[in-house]
Design a protein around this motif. Structure first.
Motif, PDB file in Angstrom:
ATOM      1  N   MET A   1     -13.115   5.292   3.690  1.00 27.53           N
ATOM      2  CA  MET A   1     -12.339   4.897   4.870  1.00 27.53           C
ATOM      3  C   MET A   1     -11.691   3.533   4.646  1.00 27.53           C
ATOM      4  SD  MET A   1     -11.797   6.356   7.812  1.00 27.53           S
ATOM      5  CE  MET A   1     -10.238   5.723   8.368  1.00 27.53           C
ATOM      6  N   ASP A   2     -12.431   2.598   4.090  1.00 25.27           N
ATOM      7  CA  ASP A   2     -11.878   1.268   3.821  1.00 25.27           C
ATOM      8  C   ASP A   2     -10.707   1.355   2.842  1.00 25.27           C
ATOM      9  OD1 ASP A   2     -13.587   0.020   5.520  1.00 25.27           O
ATOM     10  OD2 ASP A   2     -14.974  -0.682   3.981  1.00 25.27           O
ATOM     11  N   LYS A   3     -10.844   2.223   1.846  1.00 23.49           N
ATOM     12  CA  LYS A   3      -9.763   2.370   0.875  1.00 23.49           C
ATOM     13  C   LYS A   3      -8.498   2.868   1.558  1.00 23.49           C
ATOM     14  CE  LYS A   3     -10.365   4.314  -3.350  1.00 23.49           C
ATOM     15  NZ  LYS A   3     -11.052   5.176  -4.365  1.00 23.49           N
ATOM     16  N   VAL A   4      -8.652   3.887   2.389  1.00 19.16           N
ATOM     17  CA  VAL A   4      -7.481   4.425   3.092  1.00 19.16           C
ATOM     18  C   VAL A   4      -6.864   3.339   3.966  1.00 19.16           C
ATOM     19  CG1 VAL A   4      -6.687   6.102   4.781  1.00 19.16           C
ATOM     20  CG2 VAL A   4      -8.370   6.764   3.070  1.00 19.16           C
ATOM     21  N   ALA A   5      -7.711   2.619   4.691  1.00 18.27           N
ATOM     22  CA  ALA A   5      -7.209   1.566   5.576  1.00 18.27           C
ATOM     23  C   ALA A   5      -6.474   0.508   4.760  1.00 18.27           C
ATOM     24  CB  ALA A   5      -8.367   0.931   6.348  1.00 18.27           C
ATOM     25  N   TYR A   6      -7.038   0.161   3.616  1.00 21.02           N
ATOM     26  CA  TYR A   6      -6.437  -0.861   2.758  1.00 21.02           C
ATOM     27  C   TYR A   6      -5.052  -0.428   2.291  1.00 21.02           C
ATOM     28  CZ  TYR A   6      -5.822  -4.081  -1.101  1.00 21.02           C
ATOM     29  OH  TYR A   6      -5.322  -5.021  -1.951  1.00 21.02           O
ATOM     30  N   PHE A   7      -4.953   0.779   1.759  1.00 20.93           N
ATOM     31  CA  PHE A   7      -3.665   1.225   1.226  1.00 20.93           C
ATOM     32  C   PHE A   7      -2.678   1.526   2.341  1.00 20.93           C
ATOM     33  CE2 PHE A   7      -6.218   2.095  -2.623  1.00 20.93           C
ATOM     34  CZ  PHE A   7      -5.459   1.345  -3.501  1.00 20.93           C
ATOM     35  N   ALA A   8      -3.184   1.977   3.484  1.00 25.02           N
ATOM     36  CA  ALA A   8      -2.294   2.219   4.620  1.00 25.02           C
ATOM     37  C   ALA A   8      -1.624   0.905   5.018  1.00 25.02           C
ATOM     38  CB  ALA A   8      -3.087   2.786   5.793  1.00 25.02           C
ATOM     39  N   ARG A   9      -2.369  -0.174   4.919  1.00 20.01           N
ATOM     40  CA  ARG A   9      -1.838  -1.479   5.287  1.00 20.01           C
ATOM     41  C   ARG A   9      -0.769  -1.961   4.322  1.00 20.01           C
ATOM     42  NH1 ARG A   9      -5.978  -5.161   4.992  1.00 20.01           N
ATOM     43  NH2 ARG A   9      -7.288  -3.306   4.929  1.00 20.01           N
ATOM     44  N   TRP A  10      -0.921  -1.615   3.051  1.00 18.67           N
ATOM     45  CA  TRP A  10      -0.019  -2.129   2.023  1.00 18.67           C
ATOM     46  C   TRP A  10       1.018  -1.119   1.578  1.00 18.67           C
ATOM     47  CZ3 TRP A  10       0.238  -7.108   1.141  1.00 18.67           C
ATOM     48  CH2 TRP A  10      -0.854  -7.893   1.515  1.00 18.67           C
ATOM     49  N   SER A  11       1.031   0.027   2.205  1.00 17.59           N
ATOM     50  CA  SER A  11       1.856   1.116   1.685  1.00 17.59           C
ATOM     51  C   SER A  11       3.350   0.842   1.825  1.00 17.59           C
ATOM     52  CB  SER A  11       1.527   2.422   2.390  1.00 17.59           C
ATOM     53  OG  SER A  11       1.963   2.354   3.740  1.00 17.59           O
TER      54      SER A  11
ATOM     55  N   GLU B   1       1.851  14.058  17.507  1.00 18.19           N
ATOM     56  CA  GLU B   1       2.898  13.128  17.115  1.00 18.19           C
ATOM     57  C   GLU B   1       3.115  12.054  18.189  1.00 18.19           C
ATOM     58  OE1 GLU B   1       6.195  14.970  15.219  1.00 18.19           O
ATOM     59  OE2 GLU B   1       7.316  13.092  15.054  1.00 18.19           O
ATOM     60  N   GLY B   2       3.205  12.494  19.448  1.00 24.51           N
ATOM     61  CA  GLY B   2       3.414  11.526  20.527  1.00 24.51           C
ATOM     62  C   GLY B   2       2.250  10.561  20.676  1.00 24.51           C
ATOM     63  N   VAL B   3       1.045  11.097  20.684  1.00 27.67           N
ATOM     64  CA  VAL B   3      -0.143  10.256  20.876  1.00 27.67           C
ATOM     65  C   VAL B   3      -0.266   9.227  19.751  1.00 27.67           C
ATOM     66  CG1 VAL B   3      -2.669  10.252  20.929  1.00 27.67           C
ATOM     67  CG2 VAL B   3      -1.409  12.023  22.162  1.00 27.67           C
ATOM     68  N   ILE B   4      -0.027   9.678  18.519  1.00 24.11           N
ATOM     69  CA  ILE B   4      -0.157   8.784  17.370  1.00 24.11           C
ATOM     70  C   ILE B   4       0.856   7.651  17.440  1.00 24.11           C
ATOM     71  CG2 ILE B   4       0.226   8.663  14.870  1.00 24.11           C
ATOM     72  CD1 ILE B   4      -1.083  11.480  14.710  1.00 24.11           C
ATOM     73  N   ARG B   5       2.100   8.021  17.787  1.00 24.67           N
ATOM     74  CA  ARG B   5       3.136   6.989  17.906  1.00 24.67           C
ATOM     75  C   ARG B   5       2.825   6.004  19.023  1.00 24.67           C
ATOM     76  NH1 ARG B   5       7.128   7.413  14.580  1.00 24.67           N
ATOM     77  NH2 ARG B   5       7.832   9.466  13.892  1.00 24.67           N
ATOM     78  N   ASP B   6       2.475   6.543  20.184  1.00 20.86           N
ATOM     79  CA  ASP B   6       2.238   5.681  21.342  1.00 20.86           C
ATOM     80  C   ASP B   6       1.077   4.730  21.110  1.00 20.86           C
ATOM     81  OD1 ASP B   6       4.283   7.019  22.485  1.00 20.86           O
ATOM     82  OD2 ASP B   6       3.070   8.191  23.892  1.00 20.86           O
ATOM     83  N   ALA B   7       0.031   5.213  20.444  1.00 18.16           N
ATOM     84  CA  ALA B   7      -1.159   4.375  20.249  1.00 18.16           C
ATOM     85  C   ALA B   7      -1.025   3.484  19.015  1.00 18.16           C
ATOM     86  CB  ALA B   7      -2.399   5.259  20.125  1.00 18.16           C
ATOM     87  N   GLY B   8       0.022   3.717  18.213  1.00 18.25           N
ATOM     88  CA  GLY B   8       0.168   2.923  16.996  1.00 18.25           C
ATOM     89  C   GLY B   8      -0.896   3.218  15.956  1.00 18.25           C
ATOM     90  N   ILE B   9      -1.236   4.492  15.852  1.00 20.78           N
ATOM     91  CA  ILE B   9      -2.259   4.906  14.878  1.00 20.78           C
ATOM     92  C   ILE B   9      -1.632   5.005  13.486  1.00 20.78           C
ATOM     93  CG2 ILE B   9      -3.729   6.849  14.191  1.00 20.78           C
ATOM     94  CD1 ILE B   9      -4.089   7.379  17.249  1.00 20.78           C
ATOM     95  N   THR B  10      -2.316   4.442  12.481  1.00 22.42           N
ATOM     96  CA  THR B  10      -1.747   4.425  11.130  1.00 22.42           C
ATOM     97  C   THR B  10      -2.583   5.218  10.117  1.00 22.42           C
ATOM     98  OG1 THR B  10      -2.901   2.362  10.642  1.00 22.42           O
ATOM     99  CG2 THR B  10      -0.630   2.186  11.423  1.00 22.42           C
ATOM    100  N   ILE B  11      -3.779   5.656  10.543  1.00 16.43           N
ATOM    101  CA  ILE B  11      -4.686   6.335   9.614  1.00 16.43           C
ATOM    102  C   ILE B  11      -5.076   7.687  10.184  1.00 16.43           C
ATOM    103  CG2 ILE B  11      -6.986   6.248   8.585  1.00 16.43           C
ATOM    104  CD1 ILE B  11      -6.672   3.147   8.764  1.00 16.43           C
ATOM    105  N   GLY B  12      -5.035   8.711   9.338  1.00 17.63           N
ATOM    106  CA  GLY B  12      -5.403  10.044   9.774  1.00 17.63           C
ATOM    107  C   GLY B  12      -6.568  10.597   8.982  1.00 17.63           C
ATOM    108  N   ILE B  13      -7.482  11.278   9.670  1.00 13.89           N
ATOM    109  CA  ILE B  13      -8.613  11.919   9.007  1.00 13.89           C
ATOM    110  C   ILE B  13      -8.476  13.417   9.221  1.00 13.89           C
ATOM    111  CG2 ILE B  13     -11.120  12.059   8.867  1.00 13.89           C
ATOM    112  CD1 ILE B  13     -11.171   9.329  10.362  1.00 13.89           C
ATOM    113  N   ILE B  14      -8.476  14.162   8.122  1.00 15.86           N
ATOM    114  CA  ILE B  14      -8.288  15.605   8.205  1.00 15.86           C
ATOM    115  C   ILE B  14      -9.609  16.310   7.954  1.00 15.86           C
ATOM    116  CG2 ILE B  14      -7.114  17.604   7.201  1.00 15.86           C
ATOM    117  CD1 ILE B  14      -4.728  15.868   6.638  1.00 15.86           C
TER     118      ILE B  14
END
Lengths: 201, 201
Positions: free
Chosen positions: A177-187, B117-130
């Motif tokens: 999770m930290d790795k994803v967060a790290y690269f998401a920040r710098w992507s 898509e709407g929720v992610i944009r509105d909340a400013g989410i940058t990380i996704g877990i599948i």
DNA sequence: CGGTGTGAAGCGCTTCACAGCG
DNA sequence: CGCTGTGAAGCGCTTCACACCG
């Protein structure tokens, strides 16, 4: 990768590569080591290919696994591995908490961790899954090793000390999770990463 | 690795190495890239070291994550990441199943995947877990990407096609288990592994 | 041609070896 | 001495390049 839905009797390394998300060259190299061989004109024979891979990966006799720690992750693992592989079965789980053991949990019998060594030996279990807090992971690992376990899947965030003939595979969810967060920040910076000066205050 | 319980104000790379389960040289190399520096006589100053690492790893502003798929693994993830990092919060989960969405699940609001898509944009989410079945993973990944997500933690057993600026970390539980089973089977042979001929019938 | 099989080179990470220094 | 910092070598995996062949 699922070969089951493939139509036709042969398949090219390029098609396999797309399915596996790697390059065609890599597929051919990997298949080389399993001993399977294809022909330029038709590619790899799917039936033969499947048999070779299964002979290579899966055991002749069933292997049994035990889980230590039936918390959130533990329960997910029990559900996840239920009947997934015919040659790999979870045979028991172990817990420290008396509320949880001596019951059927997630479809498998749960024992006190203190009985682990006996249960593991009697059932012929060779694989251990560690899903306990980091502080207890080494204790469980040592217990597993002295019970004769040969491979460990470790979800605890700590390095395990085991004899060299015991294989350990680490899965560190927090680090992933930290790795994803790290690269998401710098992507947004294509050259990636961090220059040295930027880490200074 | 937990520096919090360390007594004294300084620590040597060798001690860090034992905690992390790697070599001292490796610790020194890794610390170099974060820009921190120690002295031969005392080692690394713990307070300074911690600050450098945190500056390096953790963001200044909070990052938000979203989970797709509230099955067994999904629920374990929700429980696992609850309040683990102050700078990383799960903000929402998504589901296809109407039985599950429009409720609070595992402490987080669960929405229909169609509203992602709407929720992610509105909340400013940058990380996704599948954490959905493999067949639906690519659909979710594409949804995530078009919603502006920059990093994905993928538990599904399939390679994802995403633009190069989106980082993907794969966690393949089934493969990890197979690896352990494989090495557990061959661990009695110290030279390890399989010779080519043995894979032939 | 368009495939496979494979030597050779590349690449990233780990380890070795050692200079420098209190 | 013992530890840090670091060039250089090693290692395993990936990629390149190409011989070979229906």
């Amino acid at each position: 990768m699922d070969l089951g839905t493939e139509s036709g009797s042969h398949i090219y390394s390029h098609a396999l590569a797309v399915k596996a998300g790697v390059t065609a060259t890599q597929v051919r190299r990997d298949l080389m080591v399993t001993g399977v061989t294809g022909t330029p004109v038709r590619g790899y024979e799917i039936k033969k290919l499947r048999r070779h891979i299964e002979d290579f990966l899966f055991p002749v006799t069933e292997q049994k696994a035990a889980l230590a720690g039936v918390g959130n992750i533990g329960r997910a693992i029990l559900a996840f591995f239920a009947g997934r592989r015919p040659t790999l079965k979870i045979a028991a789980s172990f817990e420290k908490d008396p509320e949880k053991y001596d019951r059927i949990l997630g479809g498998y019998p749960c024992f006190s961790i203190e009985r682990a060594e006996g249960v593991i030996r009697d059932a012929g279990i060779t694989i251990g899954i560690i899903a306990v807090p980091a502080e207890e992971a080494q204790y469980v690992a040592s217990l597993f090793v002295s019970a004769g376990i040969r491979g460990i899947l470790n979800f605890a965030r700590t390095p395990l000390q085991v004899p060299p003939e015991v294989y350990v595979e680490y899965i560190d969810l927090a680090m992933a999770m930290d790795k994803v967060a790290y690269f998401a920040r710098w992507s947004h910076r294509p050259e990636g990463q961090l220059r040295k000066e930027e880490s200074q205050p």
